[in-house]
Every structure is written in structure tokens, then in C-alpha cells.
Design a protein around this motif. Sequence first.
Motif, short mmCIF file in Angstrom:
data_model
loop_
_atom_site.label_atom_id
_atom_site.label_comp_id
_atom_site.label_asym_id
_atom_site.label_seq_id
_atom_site.Cartn_x
_atom_site.Cartn_y
_atom_site.Cartn_z
N TYR B 332 43.37 31.49 40.50
CA TYR B 332 43.42 31.73 41.95
C TYR B 332 44.65 32.58 42.25
CZ TYR B 332 40.15 27.80 42.49
OH TYR B 332 39.06 26.97 42.43
N GLY B 335 50.95 31.44 44.37
CA GLY B 335 51.78 31.19 45.55
C GLY B 335 53.23 30.92 45.26
N GLU B 351 46.67 27.62 43.59
CA GLU B 351 45.95 26.46 44.11
C GLU B 351 46.57 25.17 43.54
OE1 GLU B 351 43.91 25.61 46.36
OE2 GLU B 351 43.68 27.59 47.20
N HIS B 352 45.77 24.27 42.94
CA HIS B 352 46.34 23.01 42.47
C HIS B 352 46.84 23.08 41.04
CE1 HIS B 352 42.06 22.97 41.48
NE2 HIS B 352 42.35 22.13 40.49
N GLU B 373 45.36 19.26 45.57
CA GLU B 373 45.29 20.30 46.59
C GLU B 373 46.35 21.34 46.24
OE1 GLU B 373 43.25 20.55 49.22
OE2 GLU B 373 42.33 18.58 49.31
N THR B 374 46.43 22.38 47.06
CA THR B 374 47.32 23.50 46.78
C THR B 374 48.77 23.05 46.52
OG1 THR B 374 45.99 24.75 48.33
CG2 THR B 374 48.07 25.74 47.65
N THR B 376 52.44 23.86 46.77
CA THR B 376 53.15 24.75 47.70
C THR B 376 54.61 24.92 47.35
OG1 THR B 376 53.54 22.83 49.07
CG2 THR B 376 51.65 24.22 49.65
N LEU B 392 49.92 20.19 49.14
CA LEU B 392 49.23 19.81 50.36
C LEU B 392 48.47 18.49 50.18
CD1 LEU B 392 47.87 23.30 51.50
CD2 LEU B 392 49.86 22.06 52.37
#
Lengths: 110, 665
Positions: B332, B335, B351-352, B373-374, B376, B392
Amino acid sequence: MGMSYRRYLTGERIYGCSKCKTHLAALHSMVSRAFNGQHGRAYLFKFVVNVIEGEPNDRPMTTGNHTVRDIFCCKCGTTLGWKYDRAYEPSQKYKEGMFILERNLLVDVQ
Amino acid sequence: MGLGDPGPSSSTNGYPSNTVSVNGNGVVCNGHVATNGTIANGKSNGVHKLHRKSVMRVDLPGTMLYDDDDSFVNREEFVRLVIQSLRDVGYTESAKTLEAESGYLLETQEVAQFRQYILHGHWAKAEVALTRLGVHDEASLLEAKFLISEQKYLELLEANKTTAALYVLRNELAPLDADSDHLHMLSSLIMCSDPDDLRQRASWDGTLGSSRHHLLNNLHRYIPSSVMIPPRRFSTLIQQARLYQRSRCLYHNPPSNSTAFSMYTDHQCNKSALPRLTTTILDGHVDEVWNIEWSHDGSYLASASKDRNVIIWQVPSSHDWTTHLMLKDHPYPVGCLAWSIDDSLLLTSAEHFIKIWNTKTGVCLRTLEDHTETVTALAWLPDGSGFISGGLDRKVVHWDADGKLKESWGVTAIRVTDLAVTPDLTRLVTIGMHHQSLTESSAPPRPPGDHAIYGPGGGGGIGPSTAPRSSNNRLIVYDLATKQVLTSVRMEGELTSVKISQNSQFALINHSPDEIHLWDLKAGRLARKFAGQRQGRHVIRSCFGGIDGNFIVSGSEDGKVYLWHRDTGALLEVLPGHGEGSVNSVAWNPRHERMFASCSDDFTIRIWEPMMSETADESLTDAGGASMAEGFDKGKDRSRQQEQHWNVDPATNHSGVSGIDGASS
Ligand SMILES: [Zn+2]
């Protein structure tokens, strides 16, 4: 454009994408369960999150002609249903701006 | 200074003709000759001792140094501080002369004697002298006596005079001490095996160390400062002026080896030293660049992109930037980035997933899938022992340096959007969206099989409320060791980035709409706001930068880079240059204090530095961030593709659902 996180809903029941669990809609914004989609039962929601809208096109429906857009899960890309841009029949105008999600593509999430 | 210097001075202006440079530099000042930085040993040169009595006392009116302004500098205080300074550096003759001329003494004979008694270990005499030093309050006197006896006790123990030490303990320390814990500690020192052991256990550096000076400094607390002036008082005041001037210097960012401070004039750095010119454009990603981070040694920059790749760029020693590594295979968009403390590993998140990469070889060592979940935030612990991830899914997870799960903090109260560990390793600072659990929900359940239809025009009142735009965002600060919540503060607007100042006191938090908050972690309150940048719905990040973190820099949704002075909040620069879209993140080089980087939706990273020459034409710097040295790949086709959404491949998804629509009655 730009980085943004997916939205998360709160409420007593949250519907998510069955493939990737992304939050999509909450029970309290459901308008009707009496719809049908390509995969059977479908729900009408006033408000959904984390979907990407496709290009508008005109489609004949059981309740008349509509301009709709397909909607896709923003994480996994699954086609989840559609959004009503315009209803041609006056009795169907209430659906404009609302969303259809196919029940078989939804799971309960938290 | 030379008492034996030859030659009488015929000077009439008070300066001698035989000038001597003090420090060998800068003897010319403002075009004048040579009085600056030279010793004026004057007429009394070499004859001080003979003529001491001839120094005339000068009687001045009033009590102020200058009676015609309102600076309120007390003359006696000023002169006594000058005398102290002169004595400290060894200008004892000048100090004596000044005492004679002004009529002010640095300190009375009693104070001078007391000082000597302490430094020479004449404890009995010191105790007697202490009573003549204006310590009026009985409790203070006892505390001061205790300190003296404690030193005496330790010195006796160190000299192996145990019997005498015991006597001091029983007859002097025990009767004075109310704090029995401390007394216990002192008495336990009798068991010390040798002087080294004693010094270590007592955290005391011994009779021959600085312990007596240390005692004297502690005794200052009980003696009025007008009686015994605190050590190096003038230097302390000047240091305060220096800190004040630095805090007011908007462009303060001198090279780390420069002192850049003179008492002759107020300090002010030149604006030209500010990095505000694009010197390089790094163009290697094929989609939006979302995050960047420098290696700790300042020689590599990692960039994370929506194109699912991470690039590690090498800072050039001479010419061009190069691509050190391209880290592919993220499932993905990427981040987060985090360099290990020794820069040998790079963490990335998509993502995760969390991936651990070897930064020499570019090999992916592990992929971690504990989050649901993502992810961050990724933050290494400052001691290098491991790292912490947040997501998240509300999880905060502690991993060891190899990526083995060390401890999950479980599910926290917020969906974490960023987190950071304070450099002093005491706190974990998290930000995010508050999660309302199902049991907290007060909405009544709908009856099953409800087929409610909302007619055209909406039947007022019964329409379902749209999901509320989440405004329940929180800053939660944990004690890192105990995991206890120290602070939990509700904040309006979405929180997207948190960074911690080097001194561990402040958290810098990006905050929509359009604000950056400097949060004082120690005081638990907002210290300052920075405004100007645009932030609505995107993840925008900011950071500290420059010497001592003097600057705040942030990305912005208007495509510009914003730069502020930390201590005044003054907006110093709004730097254009990036193309359409947001500037998502910024990062200040930790080693090169005059370099930072920004990354943008325009697929590029910009490197910002000062003008090459400090004397260069000022107008050049205002050329809209024009690049002086374009990055490589310049000729590449940069035409923007049609906007792509996150991980959607339209080709496979446009198999139209031929809507069947609803059987709405
Ligand atoms: Zn999905």
C-alpha cells in the motif's frame, strides 16, 4: 490529493466493507432496507464514508430512470453499490444524494 | 598584568602608551587605534603598593550608578560586582584600588575569614564566624551548621578517623537533623570499606576535590547575598542577557562552532543565514510524497510516497544528490518512516503493515502485522532498545530492536494519529481521535425489520442525523515506564502530527483547521500557537529546526512552506515553490542546521538552504524559491496522471453494477 486517514464512525452498529473492514455507514443513517442490488438485498443510506465515486451515468431502475455513480471502497477498491445523483421520477427525488450499499458486501465492524 | 612593566606613561587620557594586547585579536575597532582589548595599567603602574594610601576616595552623590536615567542600577551593587569579577580573574591590585576609590568593599573581613575557614577546613572557627554573617533566622543557621558538620564528618571518615567521625555524628549531626533518612544514610557510611567507596556512596568528591567549594556554594543559600555575594554574579547576569538576546533573535542559527556573541552590541543574526532557497529538487517518486525523515547522522533522507515506494537519498558531499536505495514491495502507499538510532535500520509503514529494512543493503528484514488498522506512527526509543508503533486500531505496541513484539499496550482511548517519545525517555505523547465505545452510545436500537422510508422533502425531525464530524480529539501523555496517563486533554479539530522539543518540554502539534500548537508538557498547558499555514482535511506535519530548535516549520495545503520563530511566534517566511496540492511534511536536517526538506503532492522533495554567499544580492533570495540546482531526472515527463484514488484500479472495478434499485413502495 494529499494524505488523509479513513474516517471512523461511532454508533451502536457500524457497517464495513466485507473484504477489508473499512467503515462505511452507521445504522442510524440507514433510510431503508427494502432495496435490491446486483447481489441481492441492498440498503439505502443517507450518509456513507470512505467511498470513491465513479463517473455518473444514466441507468434504468425498477423505479424509473436515475443518474447514478458506482461507489468503491477507498481501501480495497471493491464496488459496493452506487450513489444517486438524480432521480427522474418526482416520487423518487428523495433518493438524490443518498447511497446504496449491497448487504452481501457488508460486515459489522467496530 | 605586569607590575614590572617599564616606563612611565605620559598619557593624559588615562590610557598608557605601552598598550598590551590581552588576547591577541581585534585590536582595531571602528577605525580607531588600539584601545580596544588592551590593558590600561595607568599611572600607578608599578608603584601601586607604595602609593596605595594616595588613592583618593571619590565621593559621589546619590546611590545610583547613573543618576540621570531610570535604569536603577545601584552603584554599590555594581561596584561590588566589578570588584568580585576583578578578584576572580586575578586583578587584585585593581580590585583593591577600586575598593579604595569607591569606598565599597567586596565583603567584610568576617566574610573573607569565613570563606578561608571553610576552604581550609577550620570547622570550629567557621561555625563561630557563621553567626556573624547576618543569618537571622534560627532554622537557617541550624541548616548551615549541619552542612558544615556533614563535611567535617565525611572528611574524618575519609581520613579513617572513625572515632572522631562518630563523635561528630552523635553530638553535632544527630541533634541538628530532623530528616532521619538522611542521618541514616550518613551513619551507614561508617561501613564503607575504603575512601573510594565512601566518596562514591556519598556522591562526594573528597577533601582534595571540590567538595569544600561546593559546600561554600551551598552555604550561600543561608547567608544574605548582600553580605556574601553569590559566585561569579556578573557573569550570571551577562549570561541572562545573552539568553534573552538569543531568544529575541528571529534568525538565530549560527554555525555550531560559532559563539556569535559580543557584549558590545545586542546580538542579532542575519536573515541571509536562514534556509529559504530551494537548492535541489528530488524527483524520483511517481505519486504524492507523504513523509520524509533524515537519518540521525544527517547524510541520508528517506521519503515515503503514495506510489508505494520509499527512496533513500544520499546527501552529496560535493555535487549531486543520488538515490542510495529504492525500497519497493510495499502493498500500500507508505505513510511513516523511522530511522533507528544508529541509522542501520529503517522502519516503514503501509496501511497496517510495518516493515524493517537494512539501510545498507535495502533488504527487507521483517514485516510486522500486529496492527489491524492503519499504522500512523513509528518512534524509536532514544536508547535504541526498540520502537513503539501506534495506529488507528487504537493500539500502541512496543517492539524490540529486532521487531519482536515486546509488549502491547492494548487498546487505548484514542485512534492514534501520531505519537512521539520524549528524548529524556520519560513520556509517550500520543494524539488522535477519541473512540466512543458501543456501551457509551445512547442511541436507542432500531427495531428489527424496520423499513422506514423517508419521503421526499424529508419528513422533518425523523431524518437520521448524519454521522457527526468527529470533534472529540485528544492529546494523551503517558508515563513511559508505568504507562499511566499523565495528561489527557480534549482538543478541537483533527490532530495530525506531534514532535517533541530536544529538551523534552514541548510538544508541537498540527491541528486542523490551520493551527499549530506548542504544548508545554511540564506545565500541562498551551504555550504558543503558530498560524498562517492551511490545514483542513489532510495529514500535514511540522517540526522544530535549527540551532536549539529555534524555528518551527510546517507543510500546508496551499502548497507553501511556513517558517516561524519559535519563541515569539513570528512568521518569518512563506516559501513558494512546490506545485499544486499540499506540502505534506517537512524535516530539518539534524546535523546541518541550515538545511531542511519538504515533500509535496507534486511528487517532489525540495531541499532548502541559505543563500550561497552571505553577501549575495538580497533580491535573489526572493525569486520565489527558484532552484539553483535542479535535481536529476529533470527531463523526465512530469505530466500529472489523472488523479488516482487510494489503491483503486478503475480497470477492474468499472464492470458496472447494473443497478436494480429499490422496491420502495
Ligand atoms: Zn474494502
